[in-house]
Structures are given as structure tokens and as C-alpha cells.
Design an enzyme around this catalytic site. Structure first.
Site, PDB file in Angstrom:
ATOM      1  N   THR A   9       0.888  -1.220  -0.057  1.00 19.68           N
ATOM      2  CA  THR A   9      -0.124  -0.104  -0.132  1.00 19.68           C
ATOM      3  C   THR A   9       0.873   1.283  -0.095  1.00 19.68           C
ATOM      4  O   THR A   9       0.768   2.093  -0.778  1.00 19.68           O
ATOM      5  CB  THR A   9      -1.012  -0.061   1.263  1.00 19.68           C
ATOM      6  OG1 THR A   9      -1.685  -1.411   1.170  1.00 19.68           O
ATOM      7  CG2 THR A   9      -1.735   1.289   1.401  1.00 19.68           C
ATOM      8  N   GLU A 125      10.640   9.704   8.919  1.00 23.75           N
ATOM      9  CA  GLU A 125       9.307  10.539   9.078  1.00 23.75           C
ATOM     10  C   GLU A 125       8.031   9.973   9.079  1.00 23.75           C
ATOM     11  O   GLU A 125       7.030  10.011   9.717  1.00 23.75           O
ATOM     12  CB  GLU A 125       9.234  11.833   8.164  1.00 23.75           C
ATOM     13  CG  GLU A 125       8.115  12.770   8.312  1.00 23.75           C
ATOM     14  CD  GLU A 125       8.128  13.441   9.661  1.00 23.75           C
ATOM     15  OE1 GLU A 125       7.225  13.211  10.468  1.00 23.75           O
ATOM     16  OE2 GLU A 125       8.986  14.592   9.629  1.00 23.75           O
ATOM     17  N   ILE A 132       1.676  13.167   9.011  1.00 23.06           N
ATOM     18  CA  ILE A 132       1.874  14.172   9.896  1.00 23.06           C
ATOM     19  C   ILE A 132       3.376  14.579  10.026  1.00 23.06           C
ATOM     20  O   ILE A 132       4.002  13.776  10.392  1.00 23.06           O
ATOM     21  CB  ILE A 132       1.418  14.228  11.328  1.00 23.06           C
ATOM     22  CG1 ILE A 132       0.068  13.944  11.162  1.00 23.06           C
ATOM     23  CG2 ILE A 132       1.675  15.503  12.155  1.00 23.06           C
ATOM     24  CD1 ILE A 132      -0.650  13.864  12.604  1.00 23.06           C
ATOM     25  N   GLY A 183     -11.441  -1.110   4.871  1.00 24.00           N
ATOM     26  CA  GLY A 183     -10.136  -1.140   4.472  1.00 24.00           C
ATOM     27  C   GLY A 183      -9.227  -0.211   5.444  1.00 24.00           C
ATOM     28  O   GLY A 183      -8.096  -0.028   4.926  1.00 24.00           O
ATOM     29  N   ASP A 197       1.408  -0.693  18.329  1.00 21.81           N
ATOM     30  CA  ASP A 197       2.059   0.153  17.256  1.00 21.81           C
ATOM     31  C   ASP A 197       1.906   1.551  17.828  1.00 21.81           C
ATOM     32  O   ASP A 197       2.969   2.423  17.455  1.00 21.81           O
ATOM     33  CB  ASP A 197       0.651   0.414  16.364  1.00 21.81           C
ATOM     34  CG  ASP A 197       1.115   1.251  15.041  1.00 21.81           C
ATOM     35  OD1 ASP A 197       1.787   1.007  14.169  1.00 21.81           O
ATOM     36  OD2 ASP A 197       0.391   2.317  15.329  1.00 21.81           O
ATOM     37  N   LYS A 201       5.574   3.888  18.285  1.00 22.60           N
ATOM     38  CA  LYS A 201       5.623   5.360  17.834  1.00 22.60           C
ATOM     39  C   LYS A 201       6.114   6.265  18.837  1.00 22.60           C
ATOM     40  O   LYS A 201       6.904   7.072  18.771  1.00 22.60           O
ATOM     41  CB  LYS A 201       4.371   6.005  17.174  1.00 22.60           C
ATOM     42  CG  LYS A 201       4.204   4.840  15.953  1.00 22.60           C
ATOM     43  CD  LYS A 201       2.802   5.387  15.370  1.00 22.60           C
ATOM     44  CE  LYS A 201       2.318   4.475  14.106  1.00 22.60           C
ATOM     45  NZ  LYS A 201       0.872   4.399  13.776  1.00 22.60           N
TER      46      LYS A 201
END
Ligand code: HSE
Length: 437
Positions: A9, A125, A132, A183, A197, A201
Site C-alpha cells: 500500500t 518521518e 503528519i 479497508g 503500534d 511510535k
């Protein structure tokens, strides 16, 4: 020249930007850059996007061996093959751009060191909050600030699920199914919904914010899997919005890193970050509160962040910052962490209790014995048709207390026969006060 490894993706979105929009990028930046390889074993996505087949390559070693390639974009994901690609690229003295938060949260220190030893750099990034430009905001825009705290909604899947629960009254399970159908959630959304996750971060971002090598093992993480629509709706009635919050906070010389669901006061701008969007609040000593909003996932939004890294690697600014700034995880000490039991917060409690004389008195006595003060308490009147012994919810809002004191009180409450053992505890977060100094 640029090589892209992994054309799923995000890889597809990046390949599209670097082909369809390349003339615009070159004209805008003054750089003479171009995509030379798209490496994968399956090119269905690349074909569907119209990426020229002349770029397709199945052997990533060819990229490593090609002296023309100066930037390798790793978009494979996961830890094993991705680590191999990044390690080989750095050892071949190629700069790396990656969106792989798990890789950096687990191996960032050694990969940054390897980059430094090979006189190249890593752009990441896209690893945190998708499109963002939060890494750039912390490292460049906020450069003079001592950062007091970072509060982030950094997982779009969870935010979408929670928004569906809040707005449509859906159960967690139905909202997750809806996210998968739309999705937005992975077929296996485990790392999203269990908070890991977000933990990846916040460990990466906290390292940059606080100038320490923040370790993933020290991020206490819980997710949204057990959030009950009943609590979501009660929170809504009380002007609180439930969010999965990733927090990094400096308390004197100690850091607290955590991910957990929280009721955010509707006065806090983070309460308004809805659907699949991400939002991050940074609190700096000079600037005060700044906030960043945008899409945290998706092909083109994430490719936007990858493109920014490619440009700053290609024009040399990424390397200058990598060589000069002192906050990269390979250069910094490990922090001292605050014990989770020391964290002070307001809390929401929901107990299921027998509607029996003295039960509320028992609850308030146990809380008082642990030095915990109640700010609000409510019990809905049982419906006449309900059996007399049916347990009913007793909802309590607590003034600020420590997690340690609360845990001790919960253990005592769970010993009471008229109180169910499953006690719901959700931290309540008000707007954080700025400390401009
Ligand atoms: N799966 C993540 C999210 C995006 O839902 O926000 C990539 O980290």
C-alpha cells in the site's frame, strides 16, 4: 537514484509519487532525483497503479550492488527481512528512508549507529503518525524547546474504531469489523488494537523529544480491545471522549512513557481528532502547546512523509541534522523511568455491585483508606423488572491520585463479596497546563 523495496500500500503510493509527480517534485526542490528500482516479488499493485514495468526488480541485492543508488526506501514492514534490507543498504553506504516503526523501536539504536559508521543517514518521518510531519516538527521546528510532554493519538485504526463507538454506539467488535470492511484495519489488527503500534511510535518520538534512548520495553501499553460501549457512552454524557493516547512525559529527571485508553476532557483539542485521523500535542518550554493533525495512514499520506525524507536526504539537510544534533538514540543515554505506580491521574471507575445496604459505604471507605478522594459518584436506579440480586453499575470519578494507591484500593475492593472482580478503570485526562518559562 532511489530504490524502493516493498510495493504494498505505502510502497505503491510512494512509487506513484516518484513517477507520476516526479517533474513537479524536481521543479519544486531543485533536485535531480529519480526512481530506479521497485523491488518486490509481486507487481500486481505496481501494475494497477501504472508504475512502469522497466522499474520492476525481484532481486534486492541488485539494488545494494548498484553504485548509482544512493537512497533505499524500505517499505517491507516487519522485523526480519526489513532489518536485513536496511542493514545491507547502510553497510553499502546508502541512505535509508523507512516507515517501519517496529524496526526502529526495536533496533533503532544499532541501526542509527550503523548509519553513522557508514557516513550515511536514516529518514523515518513516515514511521510515526503517517503524513503528519511530526519528526520534523520535533527535531527542527521545536529545536530550541525543552519538551515537557507529548500526547498523541497515533493509531488511526483505533481512533476510527473508537469514533464509530462514540458516534454510532457500536460495540467494539462491530466497529472493528466495520474498520476492516472499510479497508482501514489490517486483516490482523493485533498490533494496532493492543496498543503496540502506538508504543513503537511513542518510544521513537520520545527519544527525539527528551534526548534519551527511550526503550520500547519501558513503554507500558494497553489497547482498546476491552473497551465497553457502556463506558464510552457514560463518558460521553460526562463530556469526556475516549481515545487511545500515547504519552511521553518528563517528570523532573524521570520519564513516563505509556499507551492506554483515556477519557479526554472535551476541552482538550485532542478530543476532537476523529475517525482515522491522528493528532499530536507537543508541549515546549518556550512555545507552550503546539498541535499537529492529519492522516496517520494510507498510501499517499504516508508517501508524503517518505517524499519529504527523500528530499531532505537528497539535499543534505537530513545528514547535517544527523551529524550535528545530539538526540539520536545511538548518541544518548537510557533515561530513568518513572514507576507506573507513581503516575498521578484522575480516574473513572465502574464497579458492578449488589444493590445492598452499605455497599457504597464500603466502596467509599476503601477509597478513603487509600487516601483517594471522590469527585463524582452515580448509580442508576435499578429497573423494576430487573431481579433484586442483579448487580448494578456504580460509577465513580476520582480526583487526582497515583496508580499505585488506586491499585491497592482495587485489590481491596475485589475482595468484597458484593462487588464484582471486573472493575473498569480508565484514566481521565484534562487539558495539560502549559509551562512557558
Ligand atoms: N496501522 C497504523 C494505523 C498505521 O492504523 O494508524 C501505520 O502505523
Amino acid at each position: 537514484m532511489i530504490a524502493l523495496v516493498g510495493c504494498g500500500t505505502v510502497g505503491g503510493g510512494t512509487a506513484l509519487l516518484l513517477t507520476r509527480d516526479i517533474e513537479h517534485i524536481k521543479a519544486k526542490t531543485g533536485l535531480n532525483i529519480g526512481l530506479k528500482y521497485v523491488v518486490d516479488i509481486n507487481f500486481e499493485n505496481a501494475k494497477a497503479l501504472g508504475i512502469p514495468p522497466t522499474l520492476y526488480e525481484t532481486d534486492y541485492q541488485k539494488v545494494i550492488d548498484d553504485p548509482e543508488v544512493t537512497i533505499v526506501i524500505e517499505l517491507v514492514g516487519g522485523l526480519t527481512f526489513a532489518r536485513d534490507v536496511v542493514t545491507k543498504a547502510l553497510n553499502a553506504k546508502k541512505n535509508v528512508v523507512t516507515a517501519n516503526k517496529a524496526l526502529l523501536a526495536n533496533y533503532g539504536e544499532s541501526l542509527f549507529r550503523l548509519a553513522r559508521e557508514n557516513n550515511v543517514c536514516i529518514g523515518f518521518e513516515a514511521s510515526c503518525a503517517g503524513g503528519i510531519p511530526i519528526v520534523n516538527a520535533i527535531t527542527t521546528g521545536m529545536a530550541v524547546n525543552k519538551i515537557d510532554a507529548i500526547y498523541g493519538i497515533v493509531n488511526g485504526t483505533c481512533n476510527y474504531i473508537l469514533t464509530q463507538m462514540i458516534d454510532k454506539g457500536q460495540s467494539y467488535k462491530n466497529a472493528l469489523k466495520g474498520a476492516q470492511k472499510a479497508g482501514l484495519a489490517e486483516a490482523d489488527p493485533t498490533l494496532d488494537v493492543n496498543g503496540m503500534d502506538s508504543a513503537h511510535k511513542i518510544s521513537i518520538l520520545s527519544s527525539l523529544c527528551f534526548g534519551y534512548n527511550c526503550e520500547l520495553d519501558h513503554v507500558s501499553a494497553s489497547g482498546i480491545e476491552n473497551i465497553d460501549i457502556y463506558d464510552v457512552m457514560l463518558g460521553k454524557e460526562m463530556d469526556y471522549t475516549i481515545k487511545l493516547l500515547a504519552i511521553g512525559e518528563a517528570h523532573g529527571s524521570k520519564l513516563s512513557l505509556r499507551v492506554h485508553p483515556a477519557f479526554i476532557s472535551n476541552t482538550h483539542p485532542l478530543a476532537r481528532i476523529s475517525g482515522p485521523f491522528n493528532g499530536v500535542s507537543l508541549y515546549g518550554h518556550a512555545v507552550g502547546h503546539t498541535m499537529y493533525y492529519g492522516r496517520g495512514a494510507g498510501a499517499l499520506p504516508t508517501a508524503s512523509a517518505i517524499g519529504a525524507d527523500i528530499i531532505s536526504v537528497a539535499n543534505g539537510t537530513q545528514k547535517i541534522n544527523f551529524d550535528n544534533y545530539k538526540f539520536w538514540p545511538d548518541l544518548t543515554e537510557k533515561p530513568t523511568y518513572m514507576e507506573p505506580s507513581e503516575i498521578a491521574s484522575k480516574f473513572y471507575l465502574r464497579l458492578n455491585v449488589e444493590d445492598h445496604v452499605g455497599v457504597t459505604a464500603t466502596v467509599t471507605r476503601i477509597l478513603a483508606a487509600n487516601d483517594i478522594s471522590i469527585s463524582a459518584i452515580s448509580q442508576k436506579e435499578p429497573k423494576p423488572e430487573e431481579p433484586a440480586n442483579k448487580r448494578i453499575p456504580l460509577v465513580i470519578l476520582l480526583h487526582k491520585t497515583t496508580k499505585g494507591k488506586l491499585d491497592t484500593a482495587i485489590t481491596s475492593l475485589q475482595k468484597e463479596s458484593k462487588i464484582s472482580k471486573n472493575i473498569i478503570v480508565i484514566p481521565v485526562i484534562d487539558e495539560k497546563a502549559e509551562n512557558i518559562r
